[in-house]
Design an enzyme around this catalytic site. Structure first.
Site, mmCIF file in Angstrom:
data_model
loop_
_atom_site.group_PDB
_atom_site.id
_atom_site.type_symbol
_atom_site.label_atom_id
_atom_site.label_comp_id
_atom_site.label_asym_id
_atom_site.label_seq_id
_atom_site.Cartn_x
_atom_site.Cartn_y
_atom_site.Cartn_z
ATOM 1 N N ARG A 251 -5.930 -37.763 -33.719
ATOM 2 C CA ARG A 251 -6.219 -39.115 -33.187
ATOM 3 C C ARG A 251 -6.326 -40.122 -34.321
ATOM 4 O O ARG A 251 -5.884 -41.259 -34.201
ATOM 5 C CB ARG A 251 -7.534 -39.097 -32.393
ATOM 6 C CG ARG A 251 -7.421 -38.407 -31.053
ATOM 7 C CD ARG A 251 -8.806 -38.112 -30.493
ATOM 8 N NE ARG A 251 -9.584 -39.322 -30.331
ATOM 9 C CZ ARG A 251 -10.932 -39.363 -30.340
ATOM 10 N NH1 ARG A 251 -11.631 -38.256 -30.487
ATOM 11 N NH2 ARG A 251 -11.559 -40.488 -30.189
ATOM 12 N N LYS B 294 -19.221 -31.356 -29.155
ATOM 13 C CA LYS B 294 -19.944 -30.921 -30.366
ATOM 14 C C LYS B 294 -21.448 -30.825 -30.103
ATOM 15 O O LYS B 294 -22.116 -29.914 -30.571
ATOM 16 C CB LYS B 294 -19.676 -31.901 -31.510
ATOM 17 C CG LYS B 294 -18.305 -31.691 -32.133
ATOM 18 C CD LYS B 294 -18.005 -32.687 -33.221
ATOM 19 C CE LYS B 294 -17.823 -34.059 -32.656
ATOM 20 N NZ LYS B 294 -17.081 -35.005 -33.450
ATOM 21 N N ASP C 35 -11.904 -29.925 -31.343
ATOM 22 C CA ASP C 35 -12.210 -31.304 -31.746
ATOM 23 C C ASP C 35 -11.767 -31.558 -33.183
ATOM 24 O O ASP C 35 -11.273 -32.635 -33.499
ATOM 25 C CB ASP C 35 -13.706 -31.600 -31.597
ATOM 26 C CG ASP C 35 -13.989 -33.041 -31.989
ATOM 27 O OD1 ASP C 35 -13.453 -33.939 -31.319
ATOM 28 O OD2 ASP C 35 -14.692 -33.278 -32.982
HETATM 29 N N1 URA Z 1 -17.407 -39.637 -33.225
HETATM 30 C C1 URA Z 1 -16.873 -38.464 -32.831
HETATM 31 O O1 URA Z 1 -17.370 -37.408 -33.157
HETATM 32 N N2 URA Z 1 -15.772 -38.499 -32.060
HETATM 33 C C2 URA Z 1 -15.172 -39.651 -31.658
HETATM 34 O O2 URA Z 1 -14.192 -39.601 -30.957
HETATM 35 C C3 URA Z 1 -15.743 -40.856 -32.074
HETATM 36 C C4 URA Z 1 -16.881 -40.823 -32.861
#
Ligand code: URA
Length: 431
Positions: free
Chosen positions: A168, A187, A161
């Site tokens: 992203r 997460k 992530d």
């Molecule tokens: N918060 C996150 O942790 N990930 C996302 O994609 C959007 C908000």
């Protein structure tokens, strides 16, 4: 498997197999697959979406890309809450100690503010000395001692992530339901929890401004969490207006402390008792939501939530004495006001501009590495639908040496409306 085949599969709207997902995520985290190929895949997911089974595999793949907390040696239910974020959203700060005071363990990993929204870690760090960068062993010992811990993502937790989110961010691929769902859930699942409450915001201050898209995100989160083995409840709540009466870092801590001591604005208390009550119900510490709400309310009113927070503050390096007196929390005493541009009925228009106004004052960041000033912020002096006079103060602005003050005022003027038209006041919780 050739990475190009995986990219082509998604480009053409196909479903990624478990194998393809593993190959991609393992190769990307190891650095064998470059960002340009990862961007192509993310774009394919953004455009074509993902089926439920595919998204479950993708989320589990991200979860398994790093270490996971294992709190099975701690005797008691573990539960957490996550919000998609918005203006003035400080719910986590009073909620975590309140739930802990009612007997559950809350291993809360939070984020920093980025763009127009604030972040729990930045708010907590405005308490003098408070540290959020806890190593896993310290996080565990704080959790055991106080029933909750509040820290940031570590190096080893869900590395997929960390890389994908950064990619992203720079490729315009944030607002995707499968990508948001997998990012948040991977997460949260890594925290080793039994249950999860999610707060998906709708409205102009939220990530997804369209309520239907918000509802789709809520549904995807609930489905995938269950398929990953975690019982989850998802609320859809209002971000067409700020939550509470403040936005900023230190100023939101002061409001959170008021809530923890049984006071504070009613919308904040309502969300804390609702979501905290549901957390207790999900882990069997309340037989129904109403009982859960009452238990949370009692922990705010009898001082037990505040006591837990004092203990946590001490263990995480902060000065618990500073929580007794609002003057100890940094809130700038350089104050100006935004006057009403007209006489009429007050309402909010585009809340993103309100978040950007905090950023302009120095209280937010445009890039992850920016530093923030915890003492600047806003206090909202009127509420939706209230009649105001021309030049009447609408927002109190706490600034530092005038930095960003004029820009903040311009942004605030774009964030609100004063007219003779009565605004439609939407409920705090829609689903
Ligand atoms: N918060 C996150 O942790 N990930 C996302 O994609 C959007 C908000």
């Amino acid at each position: 498997m050739d990475v190009r085949e995986i990219l082509q599969m998604k480009r053409d709207g196909g479903t990624l197999s478990e194998d393809a997902i593993q190959t991609f995520l393992t190769g990307y985290v190891a650095g064998d697959i470059p960002d340009y190929q990862a961007s192509a895949l993310l774009m394919g997911i953004f455009i074509h979406g993902m089926g439920d089974a595919e998204l479950t595999q993708w989320t589990l793949g991200m979860l398994n890309s790093g270490e996971r907390f294992d709190f099975s040696d701690i005797d008691g239910p573990k539960v957490d809450k996550h919000s998609t974020g918005g203006i003035g959203d400080k719910v986590s700060i009073p909620l975590a100690p309140a739930v802990a005071a009612c007997g559950a363990y809350v291993p809360m990993i939070s984020g920093r503010g980025l763009g127009h929204t604030g972040g729990t870690l930045d708010k907590l760090e405005s308490i003098p000395g408070f540290r959020t960068g806890l190593e896993p062993d310290e996080f565990r010992s704080v959790l055991k001692a106080t029933g909750f811990a509040m820290g940031g993502q570590t190096e080893t937790l869900v590395p997929a992530d960390r890389k994908l989110y950064a990619l992203r961010d720079v490729t315009g691929l944030i607002e995707s339901i499968p990508l948001i769902t997998s990012s948040i859930l991977s997460k949260k699942l890594a925290e080793g929890i039994d249950a999860l409450v999610l707060d998906v915001k709708f409205g102009s201050g939220a990530f997804l401004t369209d309520p239907q898209r918000g509802a789709d995100l809520a549904k995807a989160m609930a489905t995938i969490a269950k398929q990953c083995g975690v019982n989850a409840t998802v609320f859809q709540t209002n971000m067409e207006r700020p939550l509470g009466l403040t936005a900023g870092n230190g100023i939101e801590i002061v409001e959170s402390l008021d809530c923890m001591k049984g006071g504070g604005p009613s919308d904040l208390r309502d969300l804390v008792t609702l979501q905290g009550g549901e957390m207790l119900r999900l882990v069997g510490l309340a037989e129904n939501l109403e009982v859960g709400r009452k238990k949370i309310a009692a922990s705010l009113d009898d001082g037990s939530a505040f006591e837990r927070f004092q203990k946590l503050t001490e263990l995480q390096g902060g000065d618990p004495g500073s929580l007794e007196c609002a003057d100890e929390i940094p809130v700038s005493d350089e104050v100006d006001h935004l006057g009403s541009p007209a006489a009429g009925l007050f309402s909010w228009a585009d809340l993103r501009n309100v978040g950007r106004a905090v950023g302009a004052l120095g209280g937010g960041r445009a890039r992850v590495e920016d530093t923030i000033d915890p003492s600047v912020g806003l206090r909202f002096l009127v509420t939706e639908g209230e009649r105001v006079e021309r030049d009447q103060p609408l927002v109190q602005i706490h600034h530092r040496d005038g930095r960003g003050l004029e820009q903040a005022k311009q942004l605030l003027l774009r964030g609100l409306v004063v007219s003779e038209e009565a605004p439609e006041i939407k409920p705090l919780v829609i689903g």
